[in-house]
Design an enzyme around this catalytic site. Structure first.
Site, mmCIF file in Angstrom:
data_model
loop_
_atom_site.group_PDB
_atom_site.id
_atom_site.type_symbol
_atom_site.label_atom_id
_atom_site.label_comp_id
_atom_site.label_asym_id
_atom_site.label_seq_id
_atom_site.Cartn_x
_atom_site.Cartn_y
_atom_site.Cartn_z
ATOM 1 N N GLU A 1 0.691 -1.300 -0.073
ATOM 2 C CA GLU A 1 -0.104 0.008 -0.130
ATOM 3 C C GLU A 1 0.930 1.283 0.205
ATOM 4 O O GLU A 1 0.609 2.184 0.861
ATOM 5 C CB GLU A 1 -0.990 -0.004 1.105
ATOM 6 C CG GLU A 1 -1.731 -1.349 1.252
ATOM 7 C CD GLU A 1 -2.884 -1.268 2.338
ATOM 8 O OE1 GLU A 1 -4.110 -1.555 2.077
ATOM 9 O OE2 GLU A 1 -2.641 -0.576 3.359
ATOM 10 N N ASP B 1 -8.569 -8.855 4.264
ATOM 11 C CA ASP B 1 -8.261 -7.681 5.165
ATOM 12 C C ASP B 1 -9.371 -7.358 6.391
ATOM 13 O O ASP B 1 -10.157 -6.621 6.251
ATOM 14 C CB ASP B 1 -8.380 -6.295 4.387
ATOM 15 C CG ASP B 1 -7.721 -5.303 5.291
ATOM 16 O OD1 ASP B 1 -6.947 -5.551 6.383
ATOM 17 O OD2 ASP B 1 -7.657 -3.965 4.753
ATOM 18 N N GLU C 1 -12.036 -1.873 12.612
ATOM 19 C CA GLU C 1 -12.410 -1.041 11.331
ATOM 20 C C GLU C 1 -13.324 -1.459 10.643
ATOM 21 O O GLU C 1 -14.103 -0.657 9.803
ATOM 22 C CB GLU C 1 -11.067 -1.096 10.763
ATOM 23 C CG GLU C 1 -11.040 -0.740 9.318
ATOM 24 C CD GLU C 1 -9.602 -0.943 8.654
ATOM 25 O OE1 GLU C 1 -8.478 -1.647 8.764
ATOM 26 O OE2 GLU C 1 -9.531 -0.579 7.365
HETATM 27 C C1 BDP Z 1 -6.043 -1.845 6.193
HETATM 28 C C2 BDP Z 1 -6.086 -0.696 6.664
HETATM 29 C C3 BDP Z 1 -5.323 0.305 6.717
HETATM 30 C C4 BDP Z 1 -3.748 -0.381 7.123
HETATM 31 C C5 BDP Z 1 -3.615 -1.816 6.265
HETATM 32 C C6 BDP Z 1 -2.604 -2.614 7.089
HETATM 33 O O1 BDP Z 1 -7.290 0.005 6.083
HETATM 34 O O2 BDP Z 1 -5.549 1.404 7.288
HETATM 35 O O3 BDP Z 1 -2.558 0.249 6.811
HETATM 36 O O4 BDP Z 1 -4.733 -2.540 6.483
HETATM 37 O O5 BDP Z 1 -2.921 -3.403 7.911
HETATM 38 O O6 BDP Z 1 -6.966 -2.753 6.865
HETATM 39 O O7 BDP Z 1 -1.439 -2.116 6.747
#
Ligand code: BDP
Length: 724
Positions: free
Chosen positions: A310, A384, A412
């Protein structure tokens, strides 16, 4: 005069209650209210008649402190500590090495079998007198033993003939704070970060101590202080001094500090031109950094790293791979006993393979190539932290690499901290899943505790739900998720049922008439949220960015796999993601037995159906309903379940203070409102494709789809800041 007094009382009452309530919540599960049962209290008084406690060390001193706080509250009496271990002591709390010979004899076998963090609580007879011994090899074992002992009293257990020998089954039991240096918390729904970087290192907030104490009480022994989307500044001397101050507090509770390490730190704070892990200068930079950190924090845990995920920098920016990156850091930490926890949450914008497959594909070839102080941290499911996911295919597939389980305690994707969802139920489902990698019974729990492949280093991480709200976690019941995570990290085989009961007893009441209904409410709450958000294996249909509320219609995001439409694939023919061999073939990443089960619509548990299959709207479910009707009915069931939770809570009023009752009652109402929102928005949207009426029993939506689509939440909490 009387009137004036009454007036004063009326003015002060609400304030008094409010204050009392915040204090109640603040105590977490460490509420030591008086033991009302007179027989039990009499027993406990006998046991605590004269106490000997080793206290020649800061950790032991914490154990003694806890007894000094707890026992007078539980038993309403002053403590008698003695300075010598004597046969007449009724409670002896000491390191094994300090026990007199006759006590050693009676505890030897159990202590020898325990780990360095384990403990023994045992009632024995000596010279005709019965006594309880709490002993351990190391100081931290004593602290854990004392907390367990007090929990037994809090939950009104019979201590006659007690014998509990317990050691944690997992080495690193860790919270991951996604806390930024500006005190915002990514995906945080309980206020701001506890870490007051501005006032550190000189100002030690009491809360740091209370935080550490709460963690120690459930066996958590590690904390990563900063967000995985890391800021390199935390590795500069100014911040390291602050980290050191926190580490000094946490050490006394057996907690090690970890930091997230931004891969490009050598460039950003080290003035180097590159962060290439094979570059000599870069390697030296990390070695020097490790040396600098350990000079301040000799028991520093190590680095937690999100790399090439990401948008975070990583070794791939330099044409290198995860092994190169992780091993470079591992080499720097190795001389000091530190670890690298390297995250496997990767998926690439240049890869259009099913996102659920990417981490496995990327990491499998590296099995056996990491240094022995590297652990790879894997989220519980392949996408996720959804309300429900099948277990991640990496569990059991990598044999030579210790895998850390990453659970998300912060909600979340589960309604933030306004929804009551008891997560140990979710955690348990994952841990109990059978990978079949070494035949039947190769559960995920066995992968995580190292027993399946004999890994010597093991870990479990939970993304923290803690903030500076007075009640720590936003929702009083979200405290149970912190508690439950700690308990499962200690012992991944515990049942969610037991954990719920332990927590209720320690937090609210020992009355069976309270425990049973509230436990039932907690245990159904996870299924409720799945039902009203994403039943039958649907996933990732959340609104953009903040993930608050439904957004199954979203199709405009930069990458296909950020869009809900990518995941549900609803069309006029049906709904679901085909991950069988006719589709993305993600099932091939599981052991044959598991793949066969997932591939076969007759064998797959219906809860995972649409995760793995795209099925026609008229497909017949086990209960005889069509897929469309069954799905709609499950959305309705989720709403009904929340209504039932509300009824349960209402009927518990007599056990609760008014404010205790009110705060959860108000939150449950929000949950109900939002459950209906989920049901209506999703069904209206999917109905466009199914082109079928809602079945009998499903309430008619009161708003239009356009209304739901128009809702915007630019200030929803926990939104991540920009990622660069
Ligand atoms: C996702 C979240 C994000 C995190 C990412 C992670 O939306 O904010 O940075 O995972 O785990 O669930 O790196």
């Amino acid at each position: 005069m009387k009137f004036l007094r009454l007036l004063l009382l009326l003015i002060l009452l609400p304030y008094g209650q409010l204050k009392a309530q915040s204090l109640e919540d603040y105590k977490l599960w460490l509420d030591y209210s008086p033991v009302q049962n007179t027989d039990l209290a009499a027993d406990y008084l006998k046991i605590t008649r004269s106490i000997y406690v080793d206290d020649a060390d800061p950790i032991l001193a914490k154990a003694k402190n806890e007894l000094t706080t707890a026992l007078p509250q539980l038993l309403g009496k002053k403590l008698v500590f003695t300075n010598q271990i004597l046969p007449e002591n009724s409670l002896v709390i000491a390191l094994y090495e300090n026990l007199p010979k006759e006590l050693k004899e009676q505890t030897k076998a159990e202590i020898e079998n325990s780990t360095d963090e384990g403990f023994l609580i045992k009632s024995i007879d000596l010279k005709g007198k019965s006594k309880i011994i709490i002993s351990a090899k190391k100081e931290i074992g004593i602290l854990y033993g004392v907390f367990r002992f007090l929990h037994l009293m809090q939950s009104h257990q019979d201590l006659n003939a007690i014998s509990i020998a317990d050691s944690p089954k997992i080495d690193i039991r860790m919270l991951n704070h996604w806390d930024n240096l500006d005190r915002t918390v990514e995906r945080g729904y309980a206020g701001f970060s506890l870490w007051n970087w501005q006032k550190l290192p000189d100002y030690i907030d009491e809360r740091y101590i209370d935080y550490a104490r709460a963690n120690a009480s459930i066996g958590i022994n590690a904390t990563a202080l900063t967000n995985v989307n890391a800021n390199a500044l935390v590795l500069t001397p100014m911040y390291l001094e602050k980290v050191e101050a926190l580490a000094n507090v946490f050490r006394n509770y057996g907690i090690k500090v970890y930091l997230t390490a931004r891969f490009s730190a050598p460039i950003e704070i080290g003035n180097l031109k590159t962060a290439d892990p094979l570059d000599r200068e870069v390697r030296k930079w990390w070695k020097d950094k490790a040396k600098e950190i350990y000079a301040r924090i000799p028991d520093f845990g190590g680095f937690l790293v999100k790399a090439n995920s990401e948008g975070q920098p990583g070794p791939q920016n330099y044409g290198r791979n995860h092994v190169d990156g992780a091993n470079m850091m591992a080499e720097a930490l190795k001389p000091y006993g530190g670890n690298v926890i390297w995250r496997a949450f990767v998926y690439s914008e240049h890869d259009d393979t099913d996102r659920a497959k990417q981490a496995y594909d990327e990491f499998l070839p590296y099995d056996g190539k990491f240094m022995d102080n590297v652990l790879v941290q894997v989220k519980n499911g392949p996408i996720d932290f959804q309300p429900r996911e099948p277990f991640h295919p990496m569990f059991g597939a990598l044999e030579k690499t210790p895998l850390v389980m990453e659970f998300q305690i912060t909600q979340e994707y589960l309604g933030f901290s306004t929804h009551l969802v008891f997560l140990p139920k979710l955690f348990e489902e994952v841990l109990d899943s059978d990978t079949y990698r070494k035949g039947k019974g190769s559960t995920v729990a066995k992968v995580i505790d190292g027993s399946l492949y004999g890994n010597t280093l093991t870990g479990m991480a939970g993304v923290s739900n803690i903030g500076n709200d007075l009640n720590w976690t936003g929702h009083p019941f979200a405290q149970a998720n912190w508690y439950g995570f700690g308990r499962l990290a200690w012992d991944p085989y515990l049942s969610s049922d037991n954990i719920a009961e332990e927590w209720i007893r320690a937090t609210y009441s020992n009355d069976e008439n309270f425990i049973q209904p509230v436990k039932k409410m907690m245990l159904t709450s996870r299924e409720a949220v799945v039902n009203y958000m994403s039943p039958l294996g649907l996933h990732h249909i959340f609104d953009t960015g903040h993930h608050y509320g439904p957004g199954p219609w979203v199709d405009n995001l930069g990458r296909p796999d950020w869009n809900p439409v990518y995941y549900h694939k609803a069309d006029s023919l049906g709904i679901g993601f085909d991950r069988t061999p006719t589709g993305s073939n993600a099932t091939e990443q599981y052991a044959d037995e598991v793949a066969k089960m997932f591939n076969d619509t007759d064998k797959i548990p219906e809860r995972d159906l649409l995760w793995f299959h795209h099925l026609p709207w008229d497909y017949t479910l086990n209960n005889g309903e069509t897929l469309w009707n069954g799905m709609a009915l499950q959305y309705q069931e989720g709403v009904d379940q929340v209504e039932e939770m509300i009824r349960t809570w209402d009927s518990m009023k007599s056990f609760l203070t008014e404010s205790q009752y009110n705060e959860v009652a108000m939150l449950l109402k929000i949950q109900l409102k939002e459950a209906k929102w989920w049901r209506d928005a999703c069904l209206l949207y999917f109905q466009k494709f199914s082109d079928r009426p809602l079945p009998a029993g499903v309430e008619k939506p009161t708003q239009t789809l356009e209304h739901f689509k128009s809702l915007k939440f630019p200030f929803a909490p926990g939104i991540r800041p920009s990622w660069d």
